[in-house]
Write a protein that holds these residues in place. Structure first.
Motif, PDB file in Angstrom:
ATOM      1  N   PRO A 112      39.276  39.264  40.674  1.00 11.79           N
ATOM      2  CA  PRO A 112      39.173  39.347  39.204  1.00 11.79           C
ATOM      3  C   PRO A 112      40.560  39.322  38.567  1.00 11.79           C
ATOM      4  N   HIS A 113      40.596  38.957  37.288  1.00  8.86           N
ATOM      5  CA  HIS A 113      41.855  38.923  36.554  1.00  8.86           C
ATOM      6  C   HIS A 113      41.954  40.155  35.653  1.00  8.86           C
ATOM      7  N   ALA A 114      43.109  40.788  35.677  1.00 11.22           N
ATOM      8  CA  ALA A 114      43.287  42.033  34.931  1.00 11.22           C
ATOM      9  C   ALA A 114      43.095  41.835  33.434  1.00 11.22           C
ATOM     10  N   LEU A 115      43.500  40.686  32.906  1.00 13.63           N
ATOM     11  CA  LEU A 115      43.366  40.456  31.473  1.00 13.63           C
ATOM     12  C   LEU A 115      41.912  40.238  31.052  1.00 13.63           C
ATOM     13  N   LEU A 147      48.556  31.343  33.961  1.00 16.32           N
ATOM     14  CA  LEU A 147      48.781  30.637  35.221  1.00 16.32           C
ATOM     15  C   LEU A 147      47.917  31.216  36.328  1.00 16.32           C
ATOM     16  N   GLU A 148      47.646  32.511  36.257  1.00 16.81           N
ATOM     17  CA  GLU A 148      46.812  33.154  37.274  1.00 16.81           C
ATOM     18  C   GLU A 148      45.341  32.779  37.120  1.00 16.81           C
ATOM     19  N   GLU A 149      44.933  32.381  35.913  1.00 17.05           N
ATOM     20  CA  GLU A 149      43.530  32.018  35.673  1.00 17.05           C
ATOM     21  C   GLU A 149      43.199  30.583  36.070  1.00 17.05           C
ATOM     22  N   MET A 150      44.180  29.831  36.518  1.00 11.54           N
ATOM     23  CA  MET A 150      43.913  28.448  36.926  1.00 11.54           C
ATOM     24  C   MET A 150      42.995  28.365  38.143  1.00 11.54           C
TER      25      MET A 150
END
Length: 522
Positions: A499-502, A486-489
């Motif tokens: 940036p995204h942690a994953l 959901l955060e990557e949307m």
């Protein structure tokens, strides 16, 4: 050493490989099958709210000519009254969905589901005890408020507790339970037609009370949405729930990074954005999210599915069928729809994505309805005795709803609208999209009895055209969201700012104290 990006997950032995540049590795597997089974159980039980939506489809049987005692009790209501009885429910759903956005933000997704269940009990009780049409319509309106609320908040809740690799499956349980609800409603309708008292329709309407009561009580033991808890500053509770939902000690590092990504994104949104209603169109990416979410729900209604769902007995009667056979066929159609839905969301939705099923389903439904119109034009009519034509007409109604709708807009619409918004406006955005669904539903439910009576087979042509239009809307304007958190949307819609942690395998937007706190939690 940082873990690889998660490449696989298990649910009762089922493995889904992610499309990633990194090859699968033992460390990167989400191997907490017990956690995922709990995740599945929570999503399935909460989908009882969607079951109520489907169970409300009993009204299609109740207002049919087969329920002769209902017709007698309410003095043989005409098409406009029948349309009001059906569409008032959808009107209530509109206002229920609108109110649920604010409620889900303030009191949480879990408590909003419980509130919706309580209101459903009241509305269904009033319908069961109705003494006149006005009484019945008020009950339908109140039940609609509940179902509108639940239809918005249940897929939202499911999406926020699901891992990205199987979010389509878990959120798609919404449509599966809608199908099960319609299945139960259809067979209850088939059985109740043989009762020769007012119980014929009172029992049919009263059965809706039981799943509502079960949902209200059962939600006491289900978890809160971890993302809502993070937004409220209840990080320890949120992290414990993420651990329980998504795995075991075998994927501790993944869980820690996933939680960090949630926390970072929500923290950034709280520090840099407002949570106003106007945020839904404040930027081009946000406007695109809003219009896309509304479009998927409006397109769903303009497939014509609710003409089939609410007025299916009338469609069969137009082919010359009569008697108990009509409700039996309706029940068979419901059973097939449920089976096809669960197969599609389990095996295909998280593999093929969201766009392709919507496009193929739209063209499939258009072809089915075109054939249905041709059959009705040449061999239809209440006095028809052409059995091959009747069989073909029934077959294409079933193909339209149980095959093409159940593998496209049925499950995908609920998944799509609940995953595209950022956390700060996710509840509001989902609410607006669901309102678009129910506003379209009101329109179609109100005009359908009149349209079928006046246009007859030509009424199918309207939805042939709208399904073709739906396909091109999806093709040109809908982005693919498969496999994204959901955060990557934000990357999908073009407004990523952190940036995204994953992806980076490290935290990026939390301070030293937060980092130490996270590590101590792990």
């Amino acid at each position: 050493m940082c873990p690889c990006r998660v490449n696989a997950s298990y649910l009762s032995g089922w493995r889904i490989w992610r499309h990633s540049a990194n090859p699968p590795s033992e460390d990167g597997e989400l191997s907490g099958s017990m956690g995922l089974f709990y995740n599945f159980s929570v999503c399935l039980f909460s989908a009882l709210g969607s079951f109520l939506f489907g169970d409300s489809g009993i009204i299609g049987s109740v207002v049919s000519k087969q329920f002769d005692l209902f017709q007698t009790y309410f003095h043989n209501p005409g098409p406009s009254i029948i349309g009001a009885i059906v569409s008032t429910f959808a009107g209530g759903c509109f206002f229920g969905a609108a109110a649920a956005g604010s409620l889900a933000t303030r009191i949480g997704r879990k408590r909003t589901i419980q509130l919706g269940a309580l209101v459903a009990i009241l509305g269904c009780s009033l319908q069961t005890g109705a003494r006149n049409v006005s009484y019945l319509i008020v009950g339908r309106l109140i039940a609609g408020l509940a179902i509108g609320c639940l239809s918005m908040v249940v897929p939202l809740y499911q999406s926020e507790i699901s891992p990205p690799e199987i979010r389509g499956f878990l959120t798609g349980l919404t449509q599966f339970m809608i199908s099960i609800g319609f299945l139960v409603a259809n067979w209850v309708g088939y059985g109740c037609q043989f009762l020769r008292t007012d119980a014929q329709w009172r029992v049919a309407l009263g059965i809706q009370i039981f799943p509502a009561a079960l949902l209200f009580l059962g939600m006491f033991v289900l978890p809160y949405s971890p993302r809502w808890l993070v937004e409220k500053g209840r990080n320890d509770e949120a992290f414990a729930i993420v651990q329980r939902l998504h795995g075991t000690k075998d994927n501790e590092e993944f869980i820690a990074l996933e939680f960090a990504e949630m926390k970072e994104q929500i923290r950034y949104e709280q520090e840099n954005y407002s949570t106003q209603f106007s945020d839904l169109w404040s930027t081009k990416p946000m406007l695109r999210r809003t219009l896309t979410g509304m479009a998927v729900q409006i397109c769903t209604q303009f497939t014509g599915i609710n003409v089939s769902s609410y007025f299916q007995p009338t469609l069969y009667a137009a082919l010359g069928l009569s008697g108990s056979k009509i409700l039996m066929i309706t029940g068979i159609n419901g059973a097939l729809g449920a089976v096809v839905t669960i197969i599609f969301i389990y095996f295909f939705l998280d593999r093929v994505g969201r766009k392709s099923p919507l496009i193929l389903g739209s063209f499939g439904m258009a072809i089915s309805l075109a054939v249905e119109a041709a059959i009705n034009a040449k061999w239809g009519g209440v006095d028809s005795t052409n059995h091959p034509a009747q069989t073909a007409g029934v077959a294409f109604i079933i193909i339209f709803s149980s095959l093409f709708f159940s593998t496209s807009f049925g499950p995908v619409s609920w998944v799509y609208q609940s995953e595209i918004f950022p956390m700060r406006v996710r509840a509001i955005g989902t609410s607006v999209c669901t309102c678009a669904n129910w506003a379209s539903n009101v329109l179609i439910s109100q005009v359908s009895p009149i349209g079928m009576a006046r246009l007859q087979y030509r009424f199918y042509i309207v939805f042939v055209v709208t399904n073709i239009v739906n396909a091109f809307i999806v093709l040109f304007f809908f982005p693919e969201t498969k496999g994204k958190t959901l955060e990557e949307m934000d990357a999908v819609f073009g407004d990523q700012v952190i940036p995204h942690a994953l992806e980076t395998k490290r935290t990026n937007n939390i301070g030293v104290e937060d980092e130490k706190s996270r590590e101590s939690d792990v």
